[in-house]
Scaffold this motif. Structure first.
Motif, short mmCIF file in Angstrom:
data_model
loop_
_atom_site.label_atom_id
_atom_site.label_comp_id
_atom_site.label_asym_id
_atom_site.label_seq_id
_atom_site.Cartn_x
_atom_site.Cartn_y
_atom_site.Cartn_z
N ARG A 95 0.84 -1.19 0.00
CA ARG A 95 0.00 0.00 0.00
C ARG A 95 0.88 1.25 0.00
N GLY A 136 2.45 1.68 -3.30
CA GLY A 136 1.46 2.20 -4.26
C GLY A 136 1.23 3.69 -4.09
N TRP A 137 1.13 4.14 -2.84
CA TRP A 137 0.97 5.57 -2.58
C TRP A 137 2.14 6.37 -3.14
N ALA A 172 1.98 6.53 -6.93
CA ALA A 172 0.85 7.32 -7.44
C ALA A 172 0.95 8.80 -7.07
N LYS A 228 -0.30 6.94 5.97
CA LYS A 228 -0.49 7.78 4.78
C LYS A 228 0.11 9.15 4.98
N ILE A 233 -15.26 4.91 -6.83
CA ILE A 233 -14.06 5.31 -6.10
C ILE A 233 -13.90 6.83 -6.14
N ARG A 265 -14.02 9.27 -2.83
CA ARG A 265 -13.02 10.31 -2.55
C ARG A 265 -13.67 11.66 -2.33
N ASP A 300 -4.58 9.22 -9.55
CA ASP A 300 -5.47 9.73 -8.51
C ASP A 300 -6.47 8.66 -8.08
N ILE A 307 -6.12 5.35 -8.37
CA ILE A 307 -5.43 4.28 -7.65
C ILE A 307 -5.10 4.71 -6.22
N GLU A 308 -4.66 5.96 -6.08
CA GLU A 308 -4.38 6.47 -4.74
C GLU A 308 -5.65 6.44 -3.88
N ALA A 309 -6.75 6.88 -4.46
CA ALA A 309 -8.02 6.89 -3.72
C ALA A 309 -8.41 5.46 -3.31
N LEU A 347 -6.31 2.93 -2.83
CA LEU A 347 -5.37 2.47 -1.80
C LEU A 347 -5.68 3.07 -0.43
#
Lengths: 229, 212
Positions: free
Chosen positions: A50, A53-54, A57, A105, A218, A222, B40, B42-44, B46
């Motif tokens: 994770r 990935g952060w 991205a 995060k 998604i 957000r 964006d 993918i970040e959301a 994760l």
């Protein structure tokens, strides 16, 4: 929460491992502190992808072309883990996996910010355009003004993505608030680990339709989390 | 349905299946003008995604990942963050440990002490030497060699782990026919302060080099 004593740590949930870590990190006995270390080990191993990935991205707020180069991702991940140690080992008081994730995060975000800021400064200094990027003024040198401009961008972005928004109850509530029932169903099943094909079969939709609902869901999630923060 | 919807869904499926998908590979497959949008999304995802139920083999692999191991070594050791920080900075600077030692010895003016300096550096990178004992001169010299800030190194040295790191294993040669076994011996401790030379003072005497 009670457990059979012989349940291996690797099979414990993140919530349980966090509780063990918080309980034993300051213990007098080395054996108990080793339990805390082992719990941390498993938590970080599970979180590694994770975090990676952060980092991959990440886009610098206000400068989306600025990101961590692919060749630096693993280095930045390790640096972020160092920051997690610094910030969380003594001070983390959160109890749930979602709160822990939110704290991770934040550490990752600021590590990426620092690395990108450093790279931008180097590039600006090399190109010699620092004075052109930031208007001249009486309030200090170009380097200082550049840093202030970056810090303002960062503060705005961090306000939008506050760690509190990631708490589990916020996520659950946000899913409930997704207005479209199909979208809600797709997101719920996604969060339960179902693949797009399995969701398509379950909801009698095409995979393409599920993909579309997932993306929109998604995005909506957000938006809701950012709005409620 | 756009390409990025499919790419996001593929990423999500791979994530949920515990396959450890690489974000940058998915971004590379997206149209250039949609890459930031996919990043964006993918970040959301994760931010909220469940942790995959990794297989025991995958979890073991993750637990042995160098960055994860370095984090644990720092947590259980006595050297602050240095078990993670020093090798990482060394890699960034593209320096081997012996090159760091040579440069450090030169900067500190302790030529001829390469072996002892190398041992101390090894102990700092493996968490067996207290970073609190390292002098500011060493920190500044290391920072110069590694291209890092002295403040970052000092902050790393000040991190207090849980101090559970044990003695390093030492292996005895087995008698013929005997089963090999591991025996742990405590390594020899540092010399008493009365016997310190300059190198000992630099690595054991604290920031202000006690005993100077």
């Amino acid at each position: 929460m009670t457990h059979a004593k012989d349940v291996p740590l690797e099979q414990r949930s993140d919530d349980e491992l966090i509780a063990l870590f918080a309980r034993y990190r300051d213990a007098a006995s080395i054996a108990e502190r080793k339990l805390a270390v082992r719990s941390w080990h498993i938590l970080i191993a599970r979180a590694h992808e994770r975090i990676r990935g952060w980092v991959a991205a990440f886009r610098f707020p206000g400068h989306p072309d600025v990101r961590v180069p692919a060749s630096d991702i693993d280095d930045v991940v390790q640096q972020a883990l160092e920051r997690c140690l610094e910030r969380l080992v003594e001070s983390f008081r959160g109890g749930t996996a979602a709160e822990f994730r939110a704290a991770l995060k934040t550490c990752v975000y600021f590590t990426c910010m620092d690395r990108c800021r450093e790279a931008m400064r180097r590039e600006m200094a090399i190109v010699g355009s620092l004075d052109e990027t930031v208007p001249a003024g009486d309030d200090g040198d170009a380097q200082g003004r550049f840093d202030q401009a970056l810090a303002r961008d960062a503060a705005r972005a961090e306000d939008d993505r506050s760690a509190a928004a990631l708490a589990l109850h916020a996520i659950i509530q946000a899913i409930d608030d997704v207005p479209n029932s199909d979208m809600r169903a797709v997101i719920r099943l996604t969060m339960q680990g179902y693949s797009s094909r399995e969701i398509a079969e379950e909801l009698e939709k095409t995979v393409a339709n599920v993909d579309q609902l997932r993306s929109r869901g998604i995005r909506k999630l957000r938006e809701i989390l950012d709005r409620d923060d | 349905m756009t390409d990025i919807d499919r790419l996001l869904s593929e990423f999500v499926d791979a994530w949920n299946a515990g396959e450890r998908p690489r974000v940058e590979e998915y971004l590379a497959r997206a149209p250039e003008d949609r890459r930031d949008e996919l990043a964006d999304l993918i970040e959301a995802f994760l931010d909220v995604a469940p942790t995959p139920d990794y297989s025991p083999e995958t979890l073991e692999e993750l637990m042995r990942h160098p960055a994860v191991l370095a984090s644990v070594e720092a947590l259980e050791g006595r050297s602050g963050l240095w078990p993670s920080l020093l090798p990482r900075l060394r890699r960034r600077a593209r320096l081997r440990r012996d090159q760091v030692v040579s440069a450090l010895v030169e900067r500190l003016g302790i030529e001829g002490s390469e072996e002892k300096t190398a041992r101390y550096l090894h102990e700092l990178e493996t968490g067996t030497l207290a970073a609190a004992g390292v002098s500011r001169r060493v920190i500044e010299a290391l920072a110069g060699v590694l291209g890092a800030s002295a403040a970052e190194l000092e902050r790393g040295a000040d991190f207090r782990g849980l101090g559970t790191g044990g003695a390093e294993p030492v292996y005895l040669r087995a008698e013929p026919g005997a089963e090999p076994r591991e025996v742990r011996l405590d390594r020899p401790g540092p010399p008493p302060e009365s016997e310190w030379d300059e190198v000992d003072r630099l690595f054991l005497g604290g920031r202000e080099e006690a005993g100077r």
